[in-house]
Every structure is written in C-alpha cells, then in structure tokens.
Design a protein around this motif. Sequence first.
Motif, PDB file in Angstrom:
ATOM      1  N   LYS A 127     -27.017 -17.186  -9.483  1.00  0.00           N
ATOM      2  CA  LYS A 127     -25.620 -17.372  -9.106  1.00  0.00           C
ATOM      3  C   LYS A 127     -25.409 -18.762  -8.520  1.00  0.00           C
ATOM      4  O   LYS A 127     -24.402 -19.423  -8.805  1.00  0.00           O
TER       5      LYS A 127
ATOM      6  N   GLU B  43     -31.586 -12.972  -8.840  1.00  0.00           N
ATOM      7  CA  GLU B  43     -30.168 -12.785  -9.143  1.00  0.00           C
ATOM      8  C   GLU B  43     -29.296 -13.718  -8.307  1.00  0.00           C
ATOM      9  O   GLU B  43     -28.341 -14.330  -8.819  1.00  0.00           O
TER      10      GLU B  43
ATOM     11  N   ASP C 214     -23.041 -22.022 -10.106  1.00  0.00           N
ATOM     12  CA  ASP C 214     -21.919 -22.608  -9.382  1.00  0.00           C
ATOM     13  C   ASP C 214     -21.840 -24.124  -9.566  1.00  0.00           C
ATOM     14  O   ASP C 214     -22.852 -24.789  -9.696  1.00  0.00           O
TER      15      ASP C 214
END
Length: 324
Positions: free
Chosen positions: A320, A316, A324
Amino acid sequence: MNSLKVISVLVVFSFMSCKEQPPQSELKQEKPKHYGPFFGVVPLDKPQLLAPELLASPATEYNGTFSPDGTQFYYTTDMPYTAYITFTEMQADSSWSDPRIAPFSGEYSDFDPLFSPDGNRVYFSSSRPKADNENSKIWYVERKDFGWSNPIRVVLTGEEDNEYYSSLTHSGNLYFNIWSKGDIYRAVPSDSAYTVEVLPESINAGGNKGDPFVDPDERYMIFRGYDDTLGRGDLYISFNMEGEWTTPENLGEPINSSSHEMCPWVSQDGKLFIFASDRLETPAEAKALDPIKKINGTHNSGKLNLYYMSTDFIEEMKEKHQAD
C-alpha cells in the motif's frame, strides 16, 4: 443346557478380552498439544493465544522470542517489584519443557529478551545490580558449549538513562528505547564502542515510543505507541524506503484493540508475528477439583498474555505504501 453354553462362551470371551488388553503404560500416549519447532503453531490471520497451557499464568507474560530454529522460547514473567526472564525448550521427543527461570536471570529484575539474528546471543534489559525495575540497561549473554555466558553490559548511554528493548540487525545496529525520554534510538557499532543516535522525528513525534522490533535487514520497524490509539497503547509500523522511515501507521484491528498491545517480534523466517496484549478478560470456566494448571492456561484476569498470528499484514501494508 444351551443357556449354560452361552454363559460359558461369554465368560471365556470376556476373559480373553481382558487378557488381550495392554497395560495402561503401553497404551498409545497422546502427543502434547504443543509439539515441534515454534510450538507447532500454524499462523492465522487473526491473533491467537500462544501455547496458553504452557505459558499463561496468573502472572504477566510478555516479550516472547524464539531462537531462529524455533527450539527455544524466552519471555518475561512480570511479578510485583521484579521480573524474570523465563524459558522453555523443545525436548528430544519434540515436546516442550515446563517453563523455568533462565540460567542468567532470577537474582535481579530482568526483562525484554530478544535473540540476535544468528541465535548466538540473547539481548535483554536489566536493572542489575539492583533488584528493581528502575534504571534499566542493555545486557546480553552469549551461547557457549556449556550453556550461556555471564551477562555482559552493552554500554550505550549515560547512567541516568533507562534503556529497554534491544533489537539487533544483521549489520550489528542495535535499536532500543529510553523510557524516560520516550524516544527510540539506533546504536551503530564502531570499533569497540557504539555511536548512538535518536531516530528521526517521523518516528518519535508525539507521546512515548518504545518496544522497537526492527527487521534484521532494517526494512521495517514495529513498535509501541500511544498516539491516536484504539485503546491504552497500540502497535505501529514504519517502512525503510530508500533510507527514510515512513510515517508510522497503526496496525489496526485485529492486532490492536481497546486494550493494551506491546512487545512486537517477528521470527527469522518472517512468517510468525508475536506480541503481548491484555485483551483477555473472560471469566475462567472451572469446576471443583480442576487442576489449577488448567485455570492458569486458560485465564489470566486481564494481565498481559502472548499472542501470535501470520505476518501477511506486513507485506500488504508495504504494498500500500509503494502504491501511494
């Protein structure tokens, strides 16, 4: 007369019931709570005490590592002025043995056991030949037909450096930290020696960094740090993105807490995350004549204990970073 018949029937029935009752030794025995590889635990999304009835004691426990097949578990038992590497292993009936001091420990101060990815070595830290916690070096034992070999030192740095927490990768790279310098290093094998290099400032910036667990394929690293923590010390993660380590990110709650977290480790199948924390401070629930083992298994007076949970958070957090 009818009353006598009823009484007779009851006596006979009672006798038959007692006769048919199997001896106590033949009654079905309840399986041990911790049964099968990896103690039979099912990783959840919140930290749980790892086999407290088996592992927890009034001493301090940390640095937990399973063999790749989950049938052996080594960890550190910390005592005043010294430390021992302790182990338990799965038995023929799939239950686990009572923990004992490892065959290569007990004389000196030994700690930080970590299995190599293939399970054929256990790397550990030790202050041998001194029985104290100072001037630690990296050692390993190798699996033999008869058990473990004698400890062999891995020569990495100078005699004045205190090396801790060695994590080995598939490529043979060895990650460790030098406590007195507060930095994490990588040792790259070359012929019969290692070339040692400090990790970049993106990892080592700030206060003391240590306890590096590195994924065997070097895709990520989880380590202990003291910058912007939720408590006394927290765990952080950095991902290897195209050969560069990302800025470390605090793992946050529920892994980190207002207490001290340290000593991360991930199983070879990538499913089980283990770490140490001193978050347990609840009073013991005990009564007169309770076995002391019961108390040891449920209470530890705020000392470090071993915890486990699912590794889902790793993927997870990686997703992320990629977004980005």
